[in-house]
Write a protein that holds these residues in place. Structure first.
Motif, PDB file in Angstrom:
ATOM      1  N   GLY A   8     -75.189 -14.409 -15.491  1.00 35.03           N
ATOM      2  CA  GLY A   8     -73.904 -13.747 -15.330  1.00 35.03           C
ATOM      3  C   GLY A   8     -73.358 -13.736 -13.921  1.00 35.03           C
ATOM      4  N   GLY A   9     -74.102 -14.254 -12.966  1.00 31.46           N
ATOM      5  CA  GLY A   9     -73.610 -14.315 -11.604  1.00 31.46           C
ATOM      6  C   GLY A   9     -72.501 -15.340 -11.456  1.00 31.46           C
ATOM      7  N   GLY A  10     -71.831 -15.303 -10.312  1.00 27.97           N
ATOM      8  CA  GLY A  10     -70.757 -16.238 -10.061  1.00 27.97           C
ATOM      9  C   GLY A  10     -69.947 -15.849  -8.845  1.00 27.97           C
ATOM     10  N   LEU A  11     -68.792 -16.484  -8.710  1.00 32.25           N
ATOM     11  CA  LEU A  11     -67.878 -16.248  -7.599  1.00 32.25           C
ATOM     12  C   LEU A  11     -66.709 -15.398  -8.067  1.00 32.25           C
ATOM     13  N   VAL A  12     -66.432 -14.333  -7.334  1.00 28.36           N
ATOM     14  CA  VAL A  12     -65.341 -13.429  -7.694  1.00 28.36           C
ATOM     15  C   VAL A  12     -64.671 -12.922  -6.426  1.00 28.36           C
ATOM     16  N   GLN A  13     -63.384 -12.627  -6.501  1.00 26.23           N
ATOM     17  CA  GLN A  13     -62.673 -12.074  -5.355  1.00 26.23           C
ATOM     18  C   GLN A  13     -62.930 -10.578  -5.220  1.00 26.23           C
ATOM     19  N   ALA A  14     -62.797 -10.083  -4.015  1.00 22.67           N
ATOM     20  CA  ALA A  14     -62.960  -8.654  -3.765  1.00 22.67           C
ATOM     21  C   ALA A  14     -62.066  -7.845  -4.698  1.00 22.67           C
ATOM     22  N   GLY A  15     -62.635  -6.784  -5.258  1.00 30.69           N
ATOM     23  CA  GLY A  15     -61.928  -5.958  -6.211  1.00 30.69           C
ATOM     24  C   GLY A  15     -62.158  -6.344  -7.654  1.00 30.69           C
ATOM     25  N   GLY A  16     -62.763  -7.496  -7.875  1.00 33.20           N
ATOM     26  CA  GLY A  16     -63.026  -7.973  -9.215  1.00 33.20           C
ATOM     27  C   GLY A  16     -64.299  -7.408  -9.803  1.00 33.20           C
TER      28      GLY A  16
END
Length: 122
Positions: A8-16
């Protein structure tokens, strides 16, 4: 014996938001307390959250309290970490662990997963 696999890990923007899962093998999963830990680049591994064998009690690091939620589904042999309002400082490899008691002390967990990368961009 218990084997753990995070996903479930990954790249996300702050606030996501992201939801991590930890799937356990075997039918003894319900006998163990579960914890989540993380390790950022150049830093020591730190406690994130823990949950008792029944799921009745949860514990959180101050840095994630109010943003992260740990839960478990013993019928599915799975523990989750729901992460909301993510910050760049949450970037780390996240590990799940199984032990006798819900604790922030790493050495009291017997079984560990391989980790999943979470990256939060600015």
């Amino acid at each position: 014996q218990v084997q753990l696999v995070e996903s479930g890990g990954g790249l996300v923007q702050a606030g996501g938001s992201l939801r991590l899962s930890c799937a356990a093998s075997g039918r003894t999963f319900g006998n163990y307390a579960m914890g989540w830990f993380r390790q950022a680049p150049g830093k020591e591994r730190e406690f994130v959250a823990a949950i008792t064998w029944s799921g009745a009690n949860t514990y959180y690091a101050d840095s994630v309290k109010g943003r992260f939620t740990i839960s478990r589904d013993n019928a599915k042999n799975t523990v989750y970490l729901q992460m909301n309002s993510l910050k760049p400082e949450d970037t780390a490899v996240y590990y799940c662990a199984a032990g006798i008691r819900a604790t922030m002390i790493q050495t009291e967990y017997r079984y560990w997963g391989q980790g999943t990368q979470v990256t939060v961009s600015s």
